[in-house]
Design an enzyme around this catalytic site. Structure first.
Site, PDB file in Angstrom:
ATOM      1  N   SER A  84      -0.755  -7.184   5.473  1.00  0.00           N
ATOM      2  CA  SER A  84      -0.347  -6.438   6.655  1.00  0.00           C
ATOM      3  C   SER A  84      -1.370  -6.965   8.062  1.00  0.00           C
ATOM      4  CB  SER A  84      -0.306  -4.681   6.296  1.00  0.00           C
ATOM      5  OG  SER A  84      -1.271  -4.386   6.016  1.00  0.00           O
ATOM      6  N   LEU A  85      -1.215  -6.223   8.798  1.00  0.00           N
ATOM      7  CA  LEU A  85      -1.376  -6.653  10.479  1.00  0.00           C
ATOM      8  C   LEU A  85      -1.963  -5.592  10.824  1.00  0.00           C
ATOM      9  CD1 LEU A  85       1.015  -9.359  11.269  1.00  0.00           C
ATOM     10  CD2 LEU A  85      -1.129 -10.051  10.228  1.00  0.00           C
ATOM     11  N   GLU A 115       4.241 -15.745  17.769  1.00  0.00           N
ATOM     12  CA  GLU A 115       5.878 -15.700  17.296  1.00  0.00           C
ATOM     13  C   GLU A 115       6.208 -14.362  17.444  1.00  0.00           C
ATOM     14  OE1 GLU A 115       5.501 -18.821  14.002  1.00  0.00           O
ATOM     15  OE2 GLU A 115       6.244 -16.035  13.604  1.00  0.00           O
ATOM     16  N   LYS A 117       7.278 -10.851  16.323  1.00  0.00           N
ATOM     17  CA  LYS A 117       7.586 -10.311  15.156  1.00  0.00           C
ATOM     18  C   LYS A 117       8.118  -9.411  14.739  1.00  0.00           C
ATOM     19  CE  LYS A 117       4.205  -6.575  12.644  1.00  0.00           C
ATOM     20  NZ  LYS A 117       5.266  -5.629  12.188  1.00  0.00           N
ATOM     21  N   ASP A 119      11.294  -7.600  12.758  1.00  0.00           N
ATOM     22  CA  ASP A 119      11.499  -5.819  11.981  1.00  0.00           C
ATOM     23  C   ASP A 119      12.245  -5.774  11.291  1.00  0.00           C
ATOM     24  OD1 ASP A 119      10.410  -4.000  12.037  1.00  0.00           O
ATOM     25  OD2 ASP A 119      11.738  -2.551  13.652  1.00  0.00           O
ATOM     26  N   ARG A 138       7.578  -7.844  -1.137  1.00  0.00           N
ATOM     27  CA  ARG A 138       5.840  -7.886  -0.111  1.00  0.00           C
ATOM     28  C   ARG A 138       5.674  -6.627  -1.768  1.00  0.00           C
ATOM     29  NH1 ARG A 138       2.971  -3.991   2.611  1.00  0.00           N
ATOM     30  NH2 ARG A 138       0.695  -4.946   3.038  1.00  0.00           N
ATOM     31  N   GLU A 174      10.134 -13.039   6.902  1.00  0.00           N
ATOM     32  CA  GLU A 174      10.758 -12.246   6.876  1.00  0.00           C
ATOM     33  C   GLU A 174      12.363 -11.972   6.655  1.00  0.00           C
ATOM     34  OE1 GLU A 174       8.437 -10.008   7.610  1.00  0.00           O
ATOM     35  OE2 GLU A 174       9.150  -8.080   8.983  1.00  0.00           O
ATOM     36  N   TYR A 226       7.322 -17.243   8.340  1.00  0.00           N
ATOM     37  CA  TYR A 226       6.437 -17.228   8.917  1.00  0.00           C
ATOM     38  C   TYR A 226       4.719 -18.151   8.713  1.00  0.00           C
ATOM     39  CZ  TYR A 226       5.834 -12.695   6.911  1.00  0.00           C
ATOM     40  OH  TYR A 226       5.888 -12.072   6.523  1.00  0.00           O
ATOM     41  N   LYS A 291      -1.697 -15.799  15.569  1.00  0.00           N
ATOM     42  CA  LYS A 291      -2.392 -16.445  14.543  1.00  0.00           C
ATOM     43  C   LYS A 291      -3.627 -17.216  14.679  1.00  0.00           C
ATOM     44  CE  LYS A 291       1.251 -15.186  12.126  1.00  0.00           C
ATOM     45  NZ  LYS A 291       2.716 -16.141  11.603  1.00  0.00           N
ATOM     46  N   LYS A 315       1.633  -5.732  19.929  1.00  0.00           N
ATOM     47  CA  LYS A 315       2.825  -4.547  19.980  1.00  0.00           C
ATOM     48  C   LYS A 315       4.360  -4.713  21.517  1.00  0.00           C
ATOM     49  CE  LYS A 315       3.423  -3.212  15.631  1.00  0.00           C
ATOM     50  NZ  LYS A 315       3.279  -1.864  15.451  1.00  0.00           N
ATOM     51  N   CYS A 409       9.337  31.620   5.034  1.00  0.00           N
ATOM     52  CA  CYS A 409       9.656  30.732   4.783  1.00  0.00           C
ATOM     53  C   CYS A 409      11.505  30.251   5.001  1.00  0.00           C
ATOM     54  CB  CYS A 409       9.692  30.220   3.103  1.00  0.00           C
ATOM     55  SG  CYS A 409      10.605  29.078   2.692  1.00  0.00           S
ATOM     56  N   CYS A 412      12.661  30.315   1.068  1.00  0.00           N
ATOM     57  CA  CYS A 412      12.506  31.288  -0.730  1.00  0.00           C
ATOM     58  C   CYS A 412      12.194  32.448   0.186  1.00  0.00           C
ATOM     59  CB  CYS A 412      11.652  30.841  -1.289  1.00  0.00           C
ATOM     60  SG  CYS A 412       9.299  31.080  -1.075  1.00  0.00           S
ATOM     61  N   CYS A 427       3.449  28.299   3.625  1.00  0.00           N
ATOM     62  CA  CYS A 427       4.896  29.316   2.678  1.00  0.00           C
ATOM     63  C   CYS A 427       3.270  29.456   2.041  1.00  0.00           C
ATOM     64  CB  CYS A 427       6.421  28.672   2.843  1.00  0.00           C
ATOM     65  SG  CYS A 427       6.456  29.390   0.937  1.00  0.00           S
ATOM     66  N   CYS A 432       7.723  28.148  -4.683  1.00  0.00           N
ATOM     67  CA  CYS A 432       8.962  27.789  -3.676  1.00  0.00           C
ATOM     68  C   CYS A 432       9.984  26.937  -3.737  1.00  0.00           C
ATOM     69  CB  CYS A 432       8.804  27.445  -1.494  1.00  0.00           C
ATOM     70  SG  CYS A 432       9.636  27.410  -0.655  1.00  0.00           S
TER      71      CYS A 432
HETATM   72  S1  IVH Z   1       2.496 -13.426  10.043  1.00  0.00           S
HETATM   73  C1  IVH Z   1      -1.098 -11.965   7.368  1.00  0.00           C
HETATM   74  N1  IVH Z   1       4.579 -13.178  11.324  1.00  0.00           N
HETATM   75  O1  IVH Z   1       4.491  -8.333   9.754  1.00  0.00           O
HETATM   76  C2  IVH Z   1      -0.094 -11.684   7.801  1.00  0.00           C
HETATM   77  N2  IVH Z   1       4.103 -11.581   9.973  1.00  0.00           N
HETATM   78  O2  IVH Z   1       2.741  -5.735   9.766  1.00  0.00           O
HETATM   79  C3  IVH Z   1       1.388 -12.045   7.599  1.00  0.00           C
HETATM   80  N3  IVH Z   1       6.415  -9.960  10.274  1.00  0.00           N
HETATM   81  O3  IVH Z   1       4.071  -7.411   6.764  1.00  0.00           O
HETATM   82  C4  IVH Z   1       1.904 -11.670   8.344  1.00  0.00           C
HETATM   83  N4  IVH Z   1       6.859 -11.022  11.767  1.00  0.00           N
HETATM   84  O4  IVH Z   1       5.747  -8.776   6.830  1.00  0.00           O
HETATM   85  C5  IVH Z   1       3.873 -12.259  10.306  1.00  0.00           C
HETATM   86  N5  IVH Z   1       6.080 -13.121  12.967  1.00  0.00           N
HETATM   87  C6  IVH Z   1       5.533 -12.882  11.912  1.00  0.00           C
HETATM   88  C7  IVH Z   1       6.078 -11.588  11.810  1.00  0.00           C
HETATM   89  C8  IVH Z   1       4.908 -10.753  10.675  1.00  0.00           C
HETATM   90  C9  IVH Z   1       7.003 -10.158  11.453  1.00  0.00           C
HETATM   91  C10 IVH Z   1       6.127  -8.272   9.836  1.00  0.00           C
HETATM   92  C11 IVH Z   1       5.422  -9.053   7.839  1.00  0.00           C
HETATM   93  C12 IVH Z   1       4.062  -8.555   7.460  1.00  0.00           C
HETATM   94  C13 IVH Z   1       4.140  -7.204   8.938  1.00  0.00           C
HETATM   95  C14 IVH Z   1       2.385  -6.841   9.209  1.00  0.00           C
END
Ligand code: IVH
Length: 676
Positions: A84-85, A115, A117, A119, A138, A174, A226, A291, A315, A409, A412, A427, A432
């Protein structure tokens, strides 16, 4: 014979043409022929394949939806974990991340690839000998679900790659629903009277996890690749940027807004551009990802606690809206906590309709002076549950009501108390129904007993049918009882029974966590499992004994003692034992992680480290099989000395324990990681 050879040639020509037009349409977004012409090619191929079924191959464009529905997803082990990040919320966060990475790289310059990110849902696609072999979610990062059939239905996922590609490799990306597709899907569902998806992310996740791939095929899903996960048998470029161009040349869809930045200020500029223009993106993005470009640098920087040091999610600011707080509802959680939540007049915030928001506890509601009937500002930040920022006081009419927690509560009717020093009301009735059900749901979850196939819904159905009153009852369910439930057939019943049976041998830490002892989360459960050999030993530990364990304070110790003192909890443990659930450590859990490079090596840290937090350093030591101690003893192998060291340094001197500087420590970890 000749006819077959002719058909074969025609089939191959048609496939090549269709693949090419697929690529133009779904990957490049620039079709060369009309939909009708495309459909004609496809129809011709289908006819020919129907006449010659022996010529059908798995990578034929007709085979995107070719598999019958399945009962459950298989498991895929990820050879390299999906990470994850870490998040940055401001320029300062970003700059701090960059500074730290630069420092670890001894000041060497590096470019950054940026890039949006997306959703959506992370997936890994493995290709073997030119064909898509497996597609997986994942999962927990190490093991995901096998969703190959579903991913095959996404037209921008290549079913085959050119022969220049490495013989074995994996790409990551993604899966997402474009905003337009999401809108269309919800409109259709509304027409059919089906429940609507809350946001594109949920819709994408729900679509990809369909057991019937023909349903997935009807959802307008898309993908952006990605990263390259790993590759074997052929050299690949040595920077992230070039790898992305390389993947593009192999036919993968990569984000058109990818950018190469030379400085951190350029990254900031990229971020600003998309904060201002995110509404124009055809998909939901909750931030951008930066990155480190050279792969060698990424490897040097490494990973801490599932998060690479070489990448960061920067973000976008939260999106806000205004609406009316209609009422405050209450859920009763597994530990009896009364969790208030806001019931809102539905409002669109950043393209998503919000009708509920989190309201952590009574104090929080009063601190923000939120009253029932208020006009409030709500905020949505990516995937997290929306929250109320503040009331709009100027819009008050005088009709608003101050919220008070009920004294009974809502589920209950038992007495509600607020323990001293705690924020939550609770509670007091351990029996309950709401608590009992939530405890069962917790017991089966992934981090706990991980009983696959027994999810929230099944727990609820079993509980409502009176078949289970507490988690231990799961182990006494019979085939007949399960068959009596709605939508349970032979096969699913036998799968459920199999996974319940399979959960009897979980490691001790999992069971401790699954019991749902107040304040004992998964990390404390691990810690307790290190110290105790069995549930019985833990159950018989006194408050003092427990308090001796570093980082277990009186609150947790008290909660553990109180838990095992309760008759009902002792009964659950007996029931688990009778059912054959393993309640002690196995030899294998006791022995040192022999295979790991730092097995048997104990580190004690003193002073402040510059490039790690203490938790990060300890986490790295542990993943390599070492131990992180809190006191210097004869057993300590190394004392790591940071800035402003404490008395532990003197003690190391006295006992003749070897000391390491931060740089030496870092070097040692890197070497160990290289051998693991
Ligand atoms: S790079 C080691 N690039 O964000 C890092 N992740 O919070 C590999 N995500 O699980 C992730 N867009 O699914 C990367 N352009 C992007 C992304 C991206 C969405 C997601 C990814 C990861 C999550 C981490």
């Amino acid at each position: 014979m000749e006819e077959i050879a002719e058909a074969k040639q025609k089939i191959e020509e048609l496939r090549a043409a269709i693949n090419y037009h697929n690529y133009r349409y779904y990957v490049l977004d620039s079709p060369e022929i009309s939909d009708d012409e495309y459909d004609e090619l496809m129809l011709e191929l289908k006819h020919l394949e129907a006449e010659h079924p022996e010529l059908i191959t798995p990578d034929s464009p007709t085979q995107r939806v070719g598999a019958p529905p399945i009962e459950a997803f298989g498991v895929v082990e990820h050879p390299q974990p999906l990470l994850s990040l870490a998040n940055a919320f401001s320029y300062e966060d970003l700059a701090a991340w960059h500074k730290r990475a630069s420092k670890l790289l001894a000041g060497r310059h590096f470019d950054l690839v940026c890039e949006p990110k997306i959703d959506g849902l992370a997936v890994a696609l493995a290709y073997v000998d030119g064909l898509l072999a497996t597609g997986a979610t994942r999962g927990d990062g190490y093991r995901g679900e096998n969703i190959t059939q579903n991913l095959r239905t996404i037209r921008s996922v290549p079913l085959s790659v050119p022969k220049e590609a490495p013989p074995r490799f994996e790409v990551r990306g993604e899966v997402y629903l474009p905003k337009s597709g999401f809108k269309r899907l919800n409109e259709e569902r509304a027409k059919e009277g089906l429940p609507l998806f809350a946001n594109p992310r949920n819709a994408a996740a729900g679509s990809v996890r369909q057991l019937d791939s023909s349903i997935t095929a009807r959802r307008p899903l898309d993908i952006f690749i990605y990263a390259l996960g790993w590759a074997e048998g052929k050299a690949v470029p040595d920077t992230h940027w070039e790898i992305m161009q390389y993947l593009k040349s192999l036919g993968f869809k990569i984000n058109p807004d990818i950018a190469l930045c030379h400085t951190i200020d350029e990254v900031e500029g990229y971020h600003r551009t998309w904060v201002e223009n995110r509404e124009n993106l055809p998909y939901e993005a909750d931030g951008m990802v930066a990155k480190v470009n050279p792969i060698a640098f990424q490897e040097e920087l490494g990973t801490v606690a599932h998060e690479p040091r070489w990448a960061i999610a920067y973000k976008f600011p939260a999106i806000q809206g205004t609406t009316r707080l209609v009422n405050i509802g209450i859920n009763v959680g597994r530990t009896g906590s009364l969790n208030p939540y806001a019931i809102l007049e539905p409002v669109r915030v950043g393209g998503v309709v919000i009708s509920q928001a989190a309201l952590h506890n009574e104090e929080d509601i009063h601190r923000k002076d939120i009253r029932i009937g208020d006009t409030v500002i709500v905020q949505r930040a990516g995937e997290v549950i929306p929250e109320i920022v503040s009331p709009v006081v100027s819009r008050r009419t005088g009709e608003e009501k101050v919220f008070l927690m009920p004294s009974r509560c809502p589920v209950c009717g038992s007495e509600v108390i607020k323990p001293q020093g705690e924020a939550m009301h609770r509670c007091t009735n351990a029996a309950c129904p709401s608590q009992a059900l939530e405890r069962i749901k917790h017991f089966v979850t992934r981090g706990a007993m991980d009983i696959d196939g027994v999810g929230e819904k099944l727990c609820q159905a079993l509980f409502q049918a009176g078949l289970i009153k507490e988690a231990a009852d799961l182990y006494y369910l019979t085939k007949e009882q399960l068959l009596g439930l709605e939508r349970m057939a032979d096969k699913s019943v036998s799968n459920v029974l199999k996974s319940i049976e399979g959960s009897k041998n979980r490691p001790l830490a999992r069971i401790i966590f699954a019991l749902g002892i107040l304040h004992v989360g998964d990390e404390y459960a691990e810690l307790l499992a290190e110290q105790f050999h069995s549930i019985d030993q833990l159950a018989n530990a006194s408050q003092e004994e427990l308090s001796f364990i570093a980082s277990i304070g009186p609150k947790i110790a008290g909660s553990i003692v109180a838990f095992f003192r309760q008759e009902g909890n002792r009964r659950i443990i007996e029931k688990l034992r009778q059912a054959g659930v393993k309640l002690e450590k196995e030899r294998a859990e006791e022995v040192k992680p022999e295979g790991l490079p730092l097995a048997g090596v104990e580190f004690v840290l003193t002073g402040t480290l510059e490039s790690f937090t203490r938790q990060e350093a300890e986490a790295r030591v542990k993943t390599l099989g070492g131990k992180a101690g809190s006191d210097v003893t004869k057993k300590t192998s190394y004392v790591v000395v940071g800035a402003d060291p404490g008395s532990k340094l003197a003690k190391a001197g006295k006992l003749g324990i070897k000391t390491l500087s931060e740089a030496e420590f870092f070097e040692l970890l890197n070497q160990a990681a290289g051998t693991s």
